[in-house]
Structures are given as C-alpha cells and as structure tokens.
Design an enzyme around this catalytic site. Structure first.
Site, short mmCIF file in Angstrom:
data_model
loop_
_atom_site.label_atom_id
_atom_site.label_comp_id
_atom_site.label_asym_id
_atom_site.label_seq_id
_atom_site.Cartn_x
_atom_site.Cartn_y
_atom_site.Cartn_z
CE LYS A 1 -1.34 -0.59 -1.10
NZ LYS A 1 -2.09 0.69 -1.10
CG ASP B 1 -3.37 -3.39 -3.92
OD1 ASP B 1 -3.33 -2.90 -5.07
OD2 ASP B 1 -3.78 -2.77 -2.93
#
Length: 333
Positions: free
Chosen positions: A32, A159
């Site tokens: 990401k 996350d």
C-alpha cells in the site's frame, strides 16, 4: 524453525478430512501507499487516531498454506533474512487466531514469498498476515464470514484489514475501520527502495516528540482531505499529487536525513509529487503516466540516493487466491 508458543490456549482439534480443503492454497496480497496519513494526538492507550487514505499498489507477497503436523513458517525472496520465523510473525499469529475461532489446531506450513520491501513502510507484514488468514481459511474449509475475517485482521494489526480489502479506502481509528473509496483510472507510481528499515513505533514516537518540541496543537481525531477523495474518484493524477500528505514524513526524515536527497532526486526527474511512504524509509513518487514513471525510476537509480527504484500502478486488488505453481520458491512441507 518451529514458531515459539504464543501463550494462547488452543482448543482441542476437530476432525479434518476432504472438507478441510485442497493440498495447498496460495494467496497474494499487495503493498500500500498512503495518499494521506493524518495522525492525531496520542491516545491514552498509546495509539493515535488516524485519517488514513490507503491505496493498494502493485508489489505483492504470496503466502502458501499446506497441511502439516505443526505450525511452521518459512520465507524466501528479497529481505527474507530479516523476517522472523517464530510465533511473532503475523502469518503465525493469523493461523493461531483463525484456528482458535474454529476450535482446531493451527497445524499448517506457511511459506512467505517476499516481494514487498521488509520494514519499508508499505505494509508488507500486514499483507502477509491478511494473506495467511485467507489461505488458512480456504485450506481448512472453515468458510469464515468476511466480517469475521476483518475482525481478526484488526486484531492482528492496524493495516491488516486494508491488506485484505485492497483497492482504495479511508481508515479511521488506528486505520482498521475502513470505508471503501471510489477510484477512476490508473495511477502511476515509482517506489525508491532504501537500505535498511525504519521501525513504525519509533517513527510515531519521533512524530510526537517533534510536535511537542514545536508546540503544535494536534487534533485528537484528524479528518481526511476532501481534495484527495475527489482526485481518486475522478482519476486526476495532478490533483492527487497536490493533495498528498504524510504527517509521519518529518519524523522519518529526522531519523533518516538521507531520504530528503531521494525525494529531491525524484522531484528533479519530473515526478508530480514525492512523499515518504507511511513510516518509511521507502519513498513514493506519483508520475503523470507510464513513460514519465520510467524516466523517474531511471533517474532515481542513477542518482545513487536509493538501492533500487520500482515502477508500478494503483489501485491493486485485495488479498486473493492464485495457483500455487505461479509462485516460485515454495518448499515442500
């Protein structure tokens, strides 16, 4: 190496058979970049509330799950020597959590094929945890509802839920409470990889220290920048570049001053924007198109300010199953 005990009490195993799944399952999960990482003031529990605009990008890890007589973790690929193979690894923790949920032993061999930089601020460990959770669920045939998988992801780390979901999302709380965001088109990115890593907790502590020293007033709960949400929805790379923001960047630069040279090199090469990725030390550069991204990557590698530069695109999908034979270097159980 056999993972160390995690301190959890594992319920007695349940019988397994053909319904427990195929002989091997491989799941791929992507890295990401944070289009916005707004960090609130420290909470009483030591965490920070975030407005975290996640965007999944091309680099990915793969986790292959195979039946075994005990929990075992192996790893191959760039940086694999830095990956712990004991019970602290998120893939081992994911297997234990899912096994507890379904009253079985976490007897599985999990092999990680690394491609996401280790400790690079791109959520490689989180991607591995999400991939392991889904791989075990498919291998064991436990058919865990999506909402429960996301709960387990949140228990593993802030996350990890986004690594399962992919695409683009706004993360609230510690980043684990997700709202999907619309994205139009393709965004072109270049990632400059650094030697060594940065500890995320250390970067957060440095962020708090710098703010306190500067006497900054920090909101407890930050808000996302509407300009970023509009830029993603409309596919406007220049607007997205103008709105990129990372509250952890000053801390990462304070801990690793050489990153400023990397950011400057990419900007000189024509990147629309340059930003430290998450807690660093990987630096991310948004380019206008594929050709521009190639020029930025070449200039970064020639500059000597990074170990390597990689061209990729966003958005990328969430964790998903792939054929095991498509992943190189997976040892037998």
């Amino acid at each position: 190496m056999t993972p160390e005990p995690t301190g959890r009490t594992v319920p007695p195993p349940v019988p397994t058979g053909p319904a427990a799944g195929p002989g091997a399952v491989t799941v791929r999960a992507h890295a990401k970049v944070n289009a916005q990482l707004a960090v609130g003031a420290p909470r009483a529990d030591g965490y920070h509330d975030l407005a975290n605009v996640f965007l999944a990008v091309g680099p990915h890890d793969a986790v292959t799950a195979r039946p075994a007589d005990r929990l075992r973790v192996t790893c191959s690929g760039p940086g694999s020597e830095q990956v712990p193979l004991d019970g602290t690894n998120l893939v081992a923790r994911a297997a234990v959590l899912l096994a507890e949920r379904h009253g079985r032993e976490p007897a599985v061999h999990l092999h990680i094929d690394k491609d996401i930089p280790v400790a690079g601020g791109m959520a490689g460990g989180s991607a591995d945890g999400a991939a392991a959770l889904l791989a075990c669920d498919l291998l064991w045939g436990t058919a865990t509802p999506r909402a429960e998988l996301l709960e387990l992801c949140a228990e593993l780390g802030s996350d990890v839920p986004f690594s399962l979901v992919g695409g683009a999302a706004l993360g609230r709380g510690r980043g684990e409470r997700l709202t999907g965001l619309p994205v139009t088109g393709t965004f072109h990115w270049v990632f400059a990889l650094a030697d060594g890593g940065l500890s995320t907790p250390v970067v957060y502590r440095e962020c708090d220290r710098l703010r306190e020293a500067a006497g900054e007033t920090v909101p407890e709960v930050p808000e996302p920048d509407p300009a970023i949400l509009v830029a993603l929805a409309t596919g406007d790379a220049k607007a997205l570049a103008a709105a990129l923001a990372n509250d952890l960047q000053p801390a990462a630069l304070a801990l690793r001053p050489a990153l400023a040279d990397t950011l400057a090199a990419g900007t000189r090469a024509g990147a629309l924007a340059a930003i430290v990725s998450g807690s660093g030390p990987t630096c991310a550069f948004l380019a206008e198109d594929a050709e521009a991204a190639g020029r930025v990557a070449a200039a970064l590698e020639a500059s000597g300010t990074c170990r390597a530069a990689r061209v990729t695109t966003a958005p990328a999908p969430g964790a998903h199953r792939v054929p095991p034979e498509s992943v190189a270097g997976v040892p037998d159980a």
